[in-house]
Design an enzyme around this catalytic site. Structure first.
Site, short mmCIF file in Angstrom:
data_model
loop_
_atom_site.label_atom_id
_atom_site.label_comp_id
_atom_site.label_asym_id
_atom_site.label_seq_id
_atom_site.Cartn_x
_atom_site.Cartn_y
_atom_site.Cartn_z
N GLU A 111 -5.94 -10.74 -0.86
CA GLU A 111 -6.76 -10.39 0.31
C GLU A 111 -8.23 -10.38 -0.09
O GLU A 111 -8.93 -9.38 0.05
CB GLU A 111 -6.34 -9.04 0.87
CG GLU A 111 -4.87 -8.96 1.26
CD GLU A 111 -4.49 -7.64 1.91
OE1 GLU A 111 -5.39 -6.93 2.43
OE2 GLU A 111 -3.29 -7.29 1.90
N GLU B 278 0.81 -1.22 0.00
CA GLU B 278 0.00 0.00 0.00
C GLU B 278 0.84 1.27 0.00
O GLU B 278 0.69 2.13 0.86
CB GLU B 278 -0.98 -0.02 1.17
CG GLU B 278 -1.98 -1.15 1.09
CD GLU B 278 -2.97 -1.16 2.25
OE1 GLU B 278 -2.97 -0.22 3.06
OE2 GLU B 278 -3.75 -2.13 2.34
#
Length: 283
Positions: free
Chosen positions: A209, A107
């Protein structure tokens, strides 16, 4: 934040000491996972070596203090290198062959592809991402694959930045597409197009995820259909995808438990979504 030892790191600063971070590697939460995997012959994805949101501020400060000034770029690069080296070499030495890939950086990008401002960019600059991959490539076992992991990887901006990493010869093997999604967003076609883009750049794709979140007025049957559509896509693109990982096992332990996003009820009995996935992958 789970592995760093603040007090020991502070004590490692001073005359005759190297000043590098000290880690809690033995008997940690990490070793509990790795011991379990080793005992049962399972493989593990390493997640994540560099993630600004879970790295404490003091790690970037002089003398590892809460209120100190940021260290210079050279010192921060040395700390990053030491951290990555210690983690991956500990894993490879004590659990050879168990960790088959690492999310090296997690991220780091905004949706437009620019780098998110954080402690890493403040001390090192945007090049911290490339440097993390260089260190991971240097110290991890040669067979270990290295991934950049992020959400909204369907966005053109993020795709362009990752493509530039390839052009700049950053030692990246693939991308992790998080896919915390709803019944309608993103579309299956958008996910498929992103997989095709990254594969066209010579990168492996892993769905890292996955969960499908539903509102109170949305049915488990609709969720099951959404999972079936997704796994039909993944199966059709199995030459481009090496792994699909769900972000949890059962709804009760999910980070989005109120959205009932996973394949099992709280008591670990299978939901309609489990049956639909099984129906696709066993055809």
């Amino acid at each position: 934040d789970a592995l760093l030892n603040k007090t020991a790191s502070q004590n490692n600063v001073g005359e005759g000491k190297d000043g590098m971070p000290v880690l809690n590697l033995q008997n940690s939460g990490m070793t509990k996972i790795l011991d379990f995997a080793k005992d049962y012959g399972l493989k593990v994805r390493g997640h994540a070596l560099v993630y600004a949101a879970q790295t404490p501020d003091w790690f970037f400060h002089e003398d590892y203090t809460d209120d100190g000034a940021n260290v210079n770029r050279e010192t921060m690069l040395a700390r990053m290198e030491s951290y990555i080296k210690q983690v991956v070499q500990f894993v490879d030495t004590n659990y050879p062959g168990v960790v088959t890939e690492w999310d090296v950086v997690n991220e780091a990008l905004d949706n437009d592809g620019s780098y998110v401002s954080n402690n890493w960019t403040s001390t090192i600059g945007d090049t911290y991402v490339a440097k993390a991959f260089e260190f991971a490539s240097e110290y991890a076992a040669a067979s270990t694959k290295l991934y950049y992991n992020d959400y909204n990887m369907e966005n053109a901006g993020k795709q362009t930045t990752v493509s530039n990493m390839v052009l700049d010869e950053v030692p990246i093997d693939g991308v992790g597409m998080q896919e915390h999604i709803t019944l309608s967003y993103p579309t299956v076609s958008n996910i498929g197009a992103a997989i095709d883009f990254f594969n066209g750049e010579g990168l492996d794709v892993q769905i890292t995820e996955l969960d499908v979140q539903i509102d109170e007025d949305q049915s488990l049957a609709a969720q099951a259909d959404r999972y079936a559509d997704l796994f039909t896509l993944f199966k059709n693109k199995s030459n481009s995808i090496s792994n699909v990982t769900l972000w949890g096992i059962n709804d009760g332990s999910s980070w989005k438990s109120a959205k009932r996003p996973l394949l099992f009820y709280d008591d670990l009995t299978p939901k309609p979504a489990f049956e639909s996935v099984l129906g696709v992958v066993t055809q």
